[in-house]
Motif scaffolding. Structure first.
Motif, PDB file in Angstrom:
ATOM      1  N   GLY A  20       0.923  -1.219   0.035  1.00 23.07           N
ATOM      2  CA  GLY A  20       0.108   0.037  -0.008  1.00 23.07           C
ATOM      3  C   GLY A  20       0.668   1.186   0.062  1.00 23.07           C
ATOM      4  O   GLY A  20       0.203   2.364   0.143  1.00 23.07           O
ATOM      5  N   THR A  23       0.156   5.128  -1.377  1.00 22.63           N
ATOM      6  CA  THR A  23      -1.342   5.155  -1.597  1.00 22.63           C
ATOM      7  C   THR A  23      -1.968   6.155  -0.101  1.00 22.63           C
ATOM      8  O   THR A  23      -1.440   6.011   0.737  1.00 22.63           O
ATOM      9  CB  THR A  23      -2.196   3.979  -1.461  1.00 22.63           C
ATOM     10  OG1 THR A  23      -1.775   3.293  -0.458  1.00 22.63           O
ATOM     11  CG2 THR A  23      -1.686   3.102  -2.835  1.00 22.63           C
ATOM     12  N   ASP A  24      -3.259   6.643  -0.516  1.00 26.22           N
ATOM     13  CA  ASP A  24      -3.751   7.457   0.475  1.00 26.22           C
ATOM     14  C   ASP A  24      -4.748   6.376   1.409  1.00 26.22           C
ATOM     15  O   ASP A  24      -5.589   5.679   0.877  1.00 26.22           O
ATOM     16  CB  ASP A  24      -4.900   8.448  -0.046  1.00 26.22           C
ATOM     17  CG  ASP A  24      -3.698   9.749  -0.734  1.00 26.22           C
ATOM     18  OD1 ASP A  24      -4.164  10.395  -1.561  1.00 26.22           O
ATOM     19  OD2 ASP A  24      -2.363   9.679  -0.049  1.00 26.22           O
ATOM     20  N   ILE A  25      -4.651   6.543   2.581  1.00 20.58           N
ATOM     21  CA  ILE A  25      -5.582   5.852   3.422  1.00 20.58           C
ATOM     22  C   ILE A  25      -6.085   6.953   4.613  1.00 20.58           C
ATOM     23  O   ILE A  25      -5.502   8.189   4.876  1.00 20.58           O
ATOM     24  CB  ILE A  25      -4.862   4.730   4.415  1.00 20.58           C
ATOM     25  CG1 ILE A  25      -3.521   5.160   4.919  1.00 20.58           C
ATOM     26  CG2 ILE A  25      -4.505   3.684   3.343  1.00 20.58           C
ATOM     27  CD1 ILE A  25      -3.182   4.232   6.275  1.00 20.58           C
ATOM     28  N   THR A  33      -7.012  11.796   6.059  1.00 19.41           N
ATOM     29  CA  THR A  33      -6.395  11.325   4.997  1.00 19.41           C
ATOM     30  C   THR A  33      -4.737  11.439   4.917  1.00 19.41           C
ATOM     31  O   THR A  33      -4.385  12.544   4.759  1.00 19.41           O
ATOM     32  CB  THR A  33      -7.041  11.594   3.739  1.00 19.41           C
ATOM     33  OG1 THR A  33      -8.325  11.570   3.855  1.00 19.41           O
ATOM     34  CG2 THR A  33      -6.479  10.993   2.392  1.00 19.41           C
ATOM     35  N   THR A  35      -1.032   9.583   3.559  1.00 18.90           N
ATOM     36  CA  THR A  35      -0.334   8.970   2.378  1.00 18.90           C
ATOM     37  C   THR A  35       0.756   8.047   3.151  1.00 18.90           C
ATOM     38  O   THR A  35       1.572   8.481   3.940  1.00 18.90           O
ATOM     39  CB  THR A  35       0.448   9.981   1.570  1.00 18.90           C
ATOM     40  OG1 THR A  35      -0.584  10.775   1.038  1.00 18.90           O
ATOM     41  CG2 THR A  35       0.756   9.089   0.305  1.00 18.90           C
TER      42      THR A  35
END
Ligand code: ZN
Length: 168
Positions: A20, A23-25, A33, A35
């Motif tokens: 991951g 990616t943004d979570i 949010t 990264t």
């Protein structure tokens, strides 16, 4: 392999699968949010420092780019001594040109031709000639030996002389 990092917002330590990365979570703690950093940036330092890190990397790149530019600049710098060398070789050429009206000449003085009325005037004649051309115009003096047919004795004799190289 998990990427362990801290949330840039709440500094909550998070562990995410390396798949991951980038990616943004949503942070499970503060719901901000964020990264997921790339594996090399998985240092436990707060992501607040992760921001300077890329800029540092950028500065490293820019500095290496600057280094490359420096190297490129060093090439002309290297050319400058060459230009200086060319410039250094020019003055002698110019000196030759300025003394162009003066040419290298030789003057041969044979010992036998300096005998006048039985007196050996070789040294005197050589001295006179050297003083005439001047030390500054002296290039070199070379001794010679030669043979000649002496009419008086009807013999072939060995004798010596000098060849004087000079500018005149
Ligand atoms: Zn958070």
């Amino acid at each position: 392999m998990d990427i362990v990092f801290n949330c840039p917002n709440c500094e909550q330590e998070l562990a995410v699968d390396s798949a991951g990365a980038g990616t943004d979570i949503e942070c499970p703690e503060c719901h901000e949010t964020i990264t997921i950093p790339l594996p090399p940036v998985k240092n436990p330092a707060p992501p607040a420092e992760a921001a300077p890190a890329p800029s540092l990397a950028a500065s490293v790149i820019s500095s290496s780019a600057a280094a490359k530019i420096e190297r490129h600049l060093k090439v002309p710098v290297g050319d400058k001594p060459t230009a200086v060398l060319i410039a250094k070789t020019n003055p002698p050429l110019g000196a030759r040109k300025t003394s162009g009206e003066k040419r290298i000449r030789i003057h041969t003085i044979k010992h036998a031709s300096c005998i006048e009325s039985g007196h050996d005037k070789f040294d005197q004649k050589v001295t006179e000639f050297l003083n005439e051309i001047g030390e500054a115009n002296m290039v070199g003096v070379h001794t010679i030996s030669y043979t000649y047919f002496d009419v008086g004795t009807q013999k072939i004799l060995n004798d010596y002389g000098v060849v004087i190289l000079y500018r005149g």
